[in-house]
Design a protein around this motif. Structure first.
Motif, PDB file in Angstrom:
ATOM      1  N   ARG A 154      43.160  49.982  32.205  1.00  0.00           N
ATOM      2  CA  ARG A 154      43.823  49.060  31.282  1.00  0.00           C
ATOM      3  C   ARG A 154      45.107  49.671  30.739  1.00  0.00           C
ATOM      4  NH1 ARG A 154      41.068  46.394  25.809  1.00  0.00           N
ATOM      5  NH2 ARG A 154      42.772  44.927  25.359  1.00  0.00           N
ATOM      6  N   ARG A 155      45.067  50.964  30.402  1.00  0.00           N
ATOM      7  CA  ARG A 155      46.279  51.643  29.932  1.00  0.00           C
ATOM      8  C   ARG A 155      47.345  51.650  31.011  1.00  0.00           C
ATOM      9  NH1 ARG A 155      42.550  55.244  27.555  1.00  0.00           N
ATOM     10  NH2 ARG A 155      42.810  56.691  29.310  1.00  0.00           N
ATOM     11  N   ASN A 156      46.929  51.900  32.251  1.00  0.00           N
ATOM     12  CA  ASN A 156      47.907  51.911  33.350  1.00  0.00           C
ATOM     13  C   ASN A 156      48.536  50.536  33.536  1.00  0.00           C
ATOM     14  OD1 ASN A 156      47.465  54.614  33.880  1.00  0.00           O
ATOM     15  ND2 ASN A 156      45.915  54.231  35.431  1.00  0.00           N
ATOM     16  N   LEU A 157      47.710  49.485  33.479  1.00  0.00           N
ATOM     17  CA  LEU A 157      48.248  48.137  33.608  1.00  0.00           C
ATOM     18  C   LEU A 157      49.232  47.833  32.481  1.00  0.00           C
ATOM     19  CD1 LEU A 157      45.124  46.029  34.659  1.00  0.00           C
ATOM     20  CD2 LEU A 157      47.160  46.453  36.023  1.00  0.00           C
ATOM     21  N   ILE A 166      52.228  45.476  23.401  1.00  0.00           N
ATOM     22  CA  ILE A 166      50.989  44.920  22.863  1.00  0.00           C
ATOM     23  C   ILE A 166      50.471  43.798  23.756  1.00  0.00           C
ATOM     24  CG2 ILE A 166      50.004  43.671  20.904  1.00  0.00           C
ATOM     25  CD1 ILE A 166      52.008  45.152  19.114  1.00  0.00           C
ATOM     26  N   THR A 167      51.395  42.956  24.231  1.00  0.00           N
ATOM     27  CA  THR A 167      51.004  41.881  25.137  1.00  0.00           C
ATOM     28  C   THR A 167      50.419  42.434  26.431  1.00  0.00           C
ATOM     29  OG1 THR A 167      52.757  40.491  24.217  1.00  0.00           O
ATOM     30  CG2 THR A 167      51.807  39.808  26.327  1.00  0.00           C
ATOM     31  N   GLY A 168      51.061  43.509  26.947  1.00  0.00           N
ATOM     32  CA  GLY A 168      50.547  44.141  28.167  1.00  0.00           C
ATOM     33  C   GLY A 168      49.141  44.683  27.981  1.00  0.00           C
ATOM     34  N   TRP A 169      48.879  45.284  26.812  1.00  0.00           N
ATOM     35  CA  TRP A 169      47.533  45.796  26.534  1.00  0.00           C
ATOM     36  C   TRP A 169      46.525  44.647  26.479  1.00  0.00           C
ATOM     37  CZ3 TRP A 169      44.983  50.243  26.437  1.00  0.00           C
ATOM     38  CH2 TRP A 169      43.769  50.308  25.765  1.00  0.00           C
ATOM     39  N   PHE A 170      46.911  43.545  25.826  1.00  0.00           N
ATOM     40  CA  PHE A 170      46.022  42.394  25.728  1.00  0.00           C
ATOM     41  C   PHE A 170      45.780  41.772  27.106  1.00  0.00           C
ATOM     42  CE2 PHE A 170      45.606  37.749  25.193  1.00  0.00           C
ATOM     43  CZ  PHE A 170      44.409  37.713  24.492  1.00  0.00           C
ATOM     44  N   GLY A 208      46.153  43.219  29.974  1.00  0.00           N
ATOM     45  CA  GLY A 208      45.389  44.170  30.784  1.00  0.00           C
ATOM     46  C   GLY A 208      43.898  44.044  30.529  1.00  0.00           C
ATOM     47  N   GLY A 209      43.542  43.824  29.245  1.00  0.00           N
ATOM     48  CA  GLY A 209      42.131  43.627  28.930  1.00  0.00           C
ATOM     49  C   GLY A 209      41.576  42.363  29.565  1.00  0.00           C
ATOM     50  N   LEU A 210      42.377  41.277  29.518  1.00  0.00           N
ATOM     51  CA  LEU A 210      41.929  40.037  30.158  1.00  0.00           C
ATOM     52  C   LEU A 210      41.797  40.199  31.663  1.00  0.00           C
ATOM     53  CD1 LEU A 210      44.015  37.290  28.292  1.00  0.00           C
ATOM     54  CD2 LEU A 210      41.618  37.887  27.959  1.00  0.00           C
ATOM     55  N   ALA A 211      42.759  40.918  32.267  1.00  0.00           N
ATOM     56  CA  ALA A 211      42.721  41.101  33.723  1.00  0.00           C
ATOM     57  C   ALA A 211      41.548  41.973  34.150  1.00  0.00           C
ATOM     58  CB  ALA A 211      44.031  41.723  34.206  1.00  0.00           C
ATOM     59  N   PRO A 221      37.048  40.456  34.572  1.00  0.00           N
ATOM     60  CA  PRO A 221      36.252  40.159  35.767  1.00  0.00           C
ATOM     61  C   PRO A 221      35.805  41.409  36.508  1.00  0.00           C
ATOM     62  CG  PRO A 221      38.187  38.744  35.667  1.00  0.00           C
ATOM     63  CD  PRO A 221      38.366  39.796  34.624  1.00  0.00           C
ATOM     64  N   SER A 222      36.699  42.401  36.598  1.00  0.00           N
ATOM     65  CA  SER A 222      36.332  43.644  37.283  1.00  0.00           C
ATOM     66  C   SER A 222      35.239  44.376  36.515  1.00  0.00           C
ATOM     67  CB  SER A 222      37.564  44.544  37.434  1.00  0.00           C
ATOM     68  OG  SER A 222      38.561  43.908  38.196  1.00  0.00           O
ATOM     69  N   LEU A 223      35.366  44.398  35.183  1.00  0.00           N
ATOM     70  CA  LEU A 223      34.348  45.057  34.367  1.00  0.00           C
ATOM     71  C   LEU A 223      33.010  44.341  34.507  1.00  0.00           C
ATOM     72  CD1 LEU A 223      33.539  47.146  32.252  1.00  0.00           C
ATOM     73  CD2 LEU A 223      34.361  45.573  30.479  1.00  0.00           C
ATOM     74  N   ARG A 224      33.056  42.996  34.496  1.00  0.00           N
ATOM     75  CA  ARG A 224      31.816  42.236  34.641  1.00  0.00           C
ATOM     76  C   ARG A 224      31.184  42.475  36.008  1.00  0.00           C
ATOM     77  NH1 ARG A 224      33.905  37.629  34.149  1.00  0.00           N
ATOM     78  NH2 ARG A 224      33.987  37.698  31.876  1.00  0.00           N
ATOM     79  N   ALA A 225      32.037  42.477  37.062  1.00  0.00           N
ATOM     80  CA  ALA A 225      31.517  42.718  38.411  1.00  0.00           C
ATOM     81  C   ALA A 225      30.951  44.128  38.531  1.00  0.00           C
ATOM     82  CB  ALA A 225      32.626  42.505  39.437  1.00  0.00           C
TER      83      ALA A 225
END
Length: 424
Positions: free
Chosen positions: A6-9, A181-185, A187-190, A193-197
């Motif tokens: 997430r930080r990288n994104l 801040i938007t990128g961090w937010f 990144g969390g949304l993106a 799905p990966s975290l859930r999978a």
């Protein structure tokens, strides 16, 4: 791992969007400077032409050097509200008359615009200001009769540009922070799905390992005992039967897991064929009707006489209904009743499997289709269930764009319903 991703994104998003922002701000500032300078020059050029025109006739006279008529400044003519100096030159570029500073007897500047830094007041003054100078050739018809040069301060232009720079100095960093801040937010949304999978994969792996551990231990213990010198052939045979039974159970589990992995995703329309749902369920009803007496159960099938056609894979639909009927037979006590229904409703084919068995607690209903989820763990192990039957049925139904639901009352029974869209 996911926090780092997430930080990288967020980092790369902020860098890319920040780079675009800085480039846009730089280009925008340059275009703003160019546009404001053009407007400033247009106004200066227009007023300078008017200024020069009022003195053109007197400059054309041979005695005009000694002529002391009323100057444009004395007449109230100004340039851009202020005037630093005005100079008149003859056709040989020699200074003849000036207002303000003279800066020499000879014209050295080429016709056109030029930005200069000149002192304010006397030549020895240390205070300087930026001025915009314009040199215009004066023509009478096609004959060059002299040059007119004037300059005005660039204070108004510099004030506007200073305001623009101030806005960019504060606005760009603030916007860059908002982008971060938007990128961090985002990144969390993106990553959701990966975290859930990933969590589902971890849970699936843990459940599969747990389910395989017990049968592997059973096979190992029975095999070790069977390898010992036989004292009782009957006991040795029993051990081998246990091994065979456990191996069959493991094979069923592995096949179910392979089914879930292979049949994930939507079905390709080209691979489907028109099938008669009544015919499929009729053959299944005959199979389960022969099994019901052995379990002291009553089984009834209520199927329409007319065809119900839809595009499907007959084997997959069979598997889904078999899993529902198998569950109903497992969890319905002796002398219980299991019923199979098929009918159409609102452009959908509806399959219902009803029983008056043990039912499902309301707290377990939201999880009933989860993989490896079992309401009665002890009874499921006794009947050889792994908690994958309903998950497989749901996956098959969802691949057809359908829906599977359940209604159940504890101690009174359950009703599983499959709705499939009728499309050919």
């Amino acid at each position: 791992m996911f926090d780092r991703s997430r930080r990288n994104l967020a980092h790369w998003f902020a860098l890319s969007m920040g780079g675009i922002l800085f480039a846009f701000a730089g280009v925008g500032y340059c275009l703003s400077v160019e546009e404001q300078l053009r407007v400033f020059d247009d106004e200066l050029f227009s007023q300078s032409k008017t200024f020069a025109a009022k003195t053109q006739y007197s400059l054309y006279q041979s005695q005009w050097q000694n002529q002391r008529g009323q100057t444009p400044v004395e007449s109230g003519v100004t340039l851009n509200g202020e005037l630093m100096y005005a100079r008149w030159y003859n056709s040989n570029k020699q200074l003849l008359q000036f207002i303000g500073s003279s800066s020499g007897k000879q014209l050295t500047a080429e016709p056109g615009f030029k930005t200069l830094e000149t002192p304010i007041g006397s030549q020895s003054s240390s205070t300087k200001t930026w001025v915009r100078q314009v040199t215009l050739p004066i023509l009478e018809g096609k004959v060059l009769i002299g040059y007119f040069q004037t300059a005005v301060p660039m204070n108004s232009l510099r004030i506007n540009l200073n305001q623009a720079r101030l806005f960019l100095t504060f606005g760009v960093p603030v916007t860059f922070g908002v982008i971060g801040i938007t990128g961090w937010f985002l990144g969390g949304l993106a990553m959701r799905p990966s975290l859930r999978a990933y969590q589902q994969l971890q849970q699936f792996t843990a459940d599969a390992s747990h389910e395989l551990r017990a049968p592997v231990a059973t096979v190992l213990s029975n095999a070790q005992v069977a390898l010992m010198p036989p004292e009782d052939p009957v006991e040795q045979r029993l051990r081998l039967q246990n091994i065979a039974q456990t191996a069959k159970s493991m094979s069923t589990l592995i096949n179910d897991l392979l089914f879930l992995s292979r049949h994930n995703g939507s079905l390709a329309e080209t691979g489907l064929k028109p099938v008669d749902l009544c015919e499929i369920l009729r053959s299944l009803a005959q199979e389960f009707a022969t099994q019901a007496p052995a379990q002291n159960l009553n089984f009834d099938a209520h199927l329409p006489e007319h065809r119900i056609m839809l595009k499907a894979d007959a084997n997959l639909l069979k598997q889904a209904v078999i899993n529902l009927l198998t569950n109903a037979f497992k969890y319905t006590p002796a002398d219980g009743k299991v019923q199979l229904y098929l009918f159409t409703q609102s452009h959908s084919a509806v399959i219902q499997v009803k029983d008056n068995g043990i039912g499902i607690p309301s707290s377990d209903l939201p999880h009933i289709f989860d993989r490896f989820y079992r309401v009665d763990t002890v009874r499921s192990r006794q009947t050889g269930g792994f908690g994958l039957g309903l998950a497989i049925a749901q996956q098959i139904v969802q691949r057809y764009g359908g829906q599977i639901t359940v209604n159940s009352i504890l101690g009174q029974g359950s009703t599983f319903q499959i709705s499939l869209p009728l499309k050919l």
